[in-house]
Scaffold this active site. Structure first.
Site, PDB file in Angstrom:
ATOM      1  N   CYS A  26       8.554   8.994  -3.562  1.00 39.81           N
ATOM      2  CA  CYS A  26       7.812  10.221  -4.315  1.00 39.81           C
ATOM      3  C   CYS A  26       7.559   9.457  -5.943  1.00 39.81           C
ATOM      4  O   CYS A  26       8.706   9.108  -6.303  1.00 39.81           O
ATOM      5  CB  CYS A  26       8.460  11.438  -4.521  1.00 39.81           C
ATOM      6  N   ARG A  34       0.976  -1.255  -0.158  1.00 33.84           N
ATOM      7  CA  ARG A  34      -0.035  -0.125   0.077  1.00 33.84           C
ATOM      8  C   ARG A  34       0.763   1.282  -0.121  1.00 33.84           C
ATOM      9  O   ARG A  34       0.928   1.927  -1.069  1.00 33.84           O
ATOM     10  CB  ARG A  34      -0.866   0.137   1.321  1.00 33.84           C
ATOM     11  N   ASN A  72       9.720   4.572   2.507  1.00 35.44           N
ATOM     12  CA  ASN A  72       9.647   3.879   3.654  1.00 35.44           C
ATOM     13  C   ASN A  72      10.979   3.033   4.142  1.00 35.44           C
ATOM     14  O   ASN A  72      11.804   2.750   3.280  1.00 35.44           O
ATOM     15  CB  ASN A  72       8.451   2.849   3.755  1.00 35.44           C
ATOM     16  N   HIS A 103      10.142   7.020   7.494  1.00 36.99           N
ATOM     17  CA  HIS A 103      10.791   7.313   6.167  1.00 36.99           C
ATOM     18  C   HIS A 103      12.261   7.617   6.335  1.00 36.99           C
ATOM     19  O   HIS A 103      12.460   8.186   7.358  1.00 36.99           O
ATOM     20  CB  HIS A 103       9.910   8.385   5.192  1.00 36.99           C
TER      21      HIS A 103
END
Lengths: 310, 310
Positions: A244, A19, A253, A213
């Site tokens: 991104c 996800r 992450n 992150h």
């Protein structure tokens, strides 16, 4: 690896790659490949996988296939398959295909909440509360993501008191776990410490997961600090997926396999099969057509050879 | 960057890129380019630069030009230019061209010491002692590197007591600063903590510098732990230069610019100009003809865009 001799107990890694990782990858991954990724992840011993997102399909086209993913997936006993749920409509879609937990989200800062959800923080609570009620009515637990717990790209530094305020409201409405996200990855350990000091005056550490992150390379250090504060649940993304969608080589992450290395070397038990984690990472890397950048993948590819001479 | 509001004092970064970094880079860097790199580094505010190595030129061809580098270099007032010195012969070469500090080295583990120096640990002490005496006679201070302080690629885990034994002997012979190296980069914070706990029972934290390689992504976490233990000197390498000459994309020393980000974000004063550090990194990257991999360089290249939406 030189393991810490002292056994320190169990730590749970919650996998958010399918996800939070994929939603930030530009290359479209087919439904079959997403399912294959999730199935491979579940074989590694991960017992919590955030499988997709039920936000409006036009909003995140990469995850528009949340329903077929969750329908066709072969589920492994003992694994929880969760999904991101923005509102009641999203929850209804998710309930049709069955999920094990509903994951709601909002930000600790007004600027990011507005940009992400297009509502003020106060306007967001009733929407989430509707979701929590309906989830509970369907015997689902609810996990709450709180973004920008250290800093906001719009508002700058975020005070721990503001995070506590949002946490209080989520707990009141019945959220059973809160994942605290340093969304832009700027945090350093003393900031994590101050935030958790405040939250742990009021709540047990078991209420929280940390979601880092690795933008500036501080995610591992922040996990260590969180462990020292008593946190035992961490979100991570296989291969460090994500970042991104508009930038080559984006840092997303913190990578599941790097977190697993750290925890194991520190003497914690994660229950994960490191080789199978790497297999899952190499699989999705082959589908993305770009190298993923975790340390463990670099080591496994032989790009990093342990330097023995200096 | 969200700075820690509390000012925490000064931390000194010692730059080892021109030596520990370049010695592990396969692409030969011309003498003029090495000098340009060192001069750019000195403009960034770094006041300690390990400029080269006086080991046998045939051993590390990349640094065979130590003498011309140190001769032609335009030295900046207030900057110490040090060099790696393996033995008396190396010191004599260095004294001809003038250095500010002599850096000797050995390992805490027999296996690595033997592989690196071709001597047992006990056989190594008298050779180093000769260097220290001659350096002192020439009014030079001596820094001692101790490698493999956490683990050895040949012998496995290294006990803190073994590190203490080597430190004791180096201090007895007159070494004034000891740089503790996790040479293969496997260490995690609890191991750093146990090592420093033992050493700091006997010695002040000011005796030590920490020297981390970021092989497994734990260098920043280890620096944070060292700071918590009172250490205020860290070795790092511009652009994360170094690693292994036989592997593409090798991970070497922790990158100076990433350490500077961390320290500044934590509220420490480094006195460094971040922009000038990046300039130095981009310069040597252009000469190496391969991308260097620090987080700060990736950010500066725009490869990482801070993700604002999730």
């Amino acid at each position: 690896m030189v393991k810490d001799s002292q056994f320190k107990g169990k730590v749970r890694i919650k996998e958010v790659g399918p996800r939070d990782g994929l939603q930030n990858e530009r290359t479209f991954i087919s439904t079959a490949d997403k399912i294959h990724l999730i199935e491979k992840l579940s074989e590694s011993g991960l017992d919590y996988i955030e499988a997709s997102s039920f936000v409006r399909p036009s909003w995140i086209p990469q995850l528009a296939d949340a329903s077929p993913v969750l329908t066709r997936l072969i589920r492994r006993r003992g694994v929880m398959y969760a999904a991101l749920i923005p509102n009641l409509r999203g929850l209804q879609r998710a309930l049709h295909v069955s999920i094990d937990e509903a994951n709601i989200f909002m930000s600790a800062s007004e600027g990011h909440n507005k940009a992400n959800i297009n509502k003020t923080i106060e306007e967001t609570f009733p929407i989430l509360e509707e979701v929590v009620k309906e989830a509970q009515a369907n015997h689902l637990t609810v996990r709450g993501y709180v973004s920008t717990v250290i800093a906001c790209p719009y508002d700058g530094p975020v005070q721990p008191e503001q995070v506590l305020y949002v946490v209080d409201r989520l707990v009141e409405m019945g959220v059973t776990e809160i994942s605290l996200g340093d969304t832009i990855g700027v945090g350093v350990p003393p900031q994590i410490e101050r935030l958790l000091e405040l939250l742990l005056e009021k709540y047990p550490p078991t209420l929280f997961a940390m979601h880092f992150h690795d933008t500036y390379g501080t995610a591992i250090a922040n996990i260590v600090k969180s462990l020292e504060m008593g946190i035992r649940i961490f979100d991570s993304s296989i291969g460090g997926l994500g970042g991104c969608p508009y930038a080559k080589g984006a840092t997303g992450n913190v990578a599941t396999e790097d977190v697993n290395y750290l925890l194991t070397a520190m003497g914690y038990e994660t229950g994960l099969d490191h080789g199978k984690l790497l297999e899952a990472a190499f699989f999705i890397e082959s589908k993305l057509g770009k190298p993923l950048k975790s340390r463990q993948l670099e080591m496994a590819r032989g790009e990093v050879k342990v330097d023995e001479s200096c």
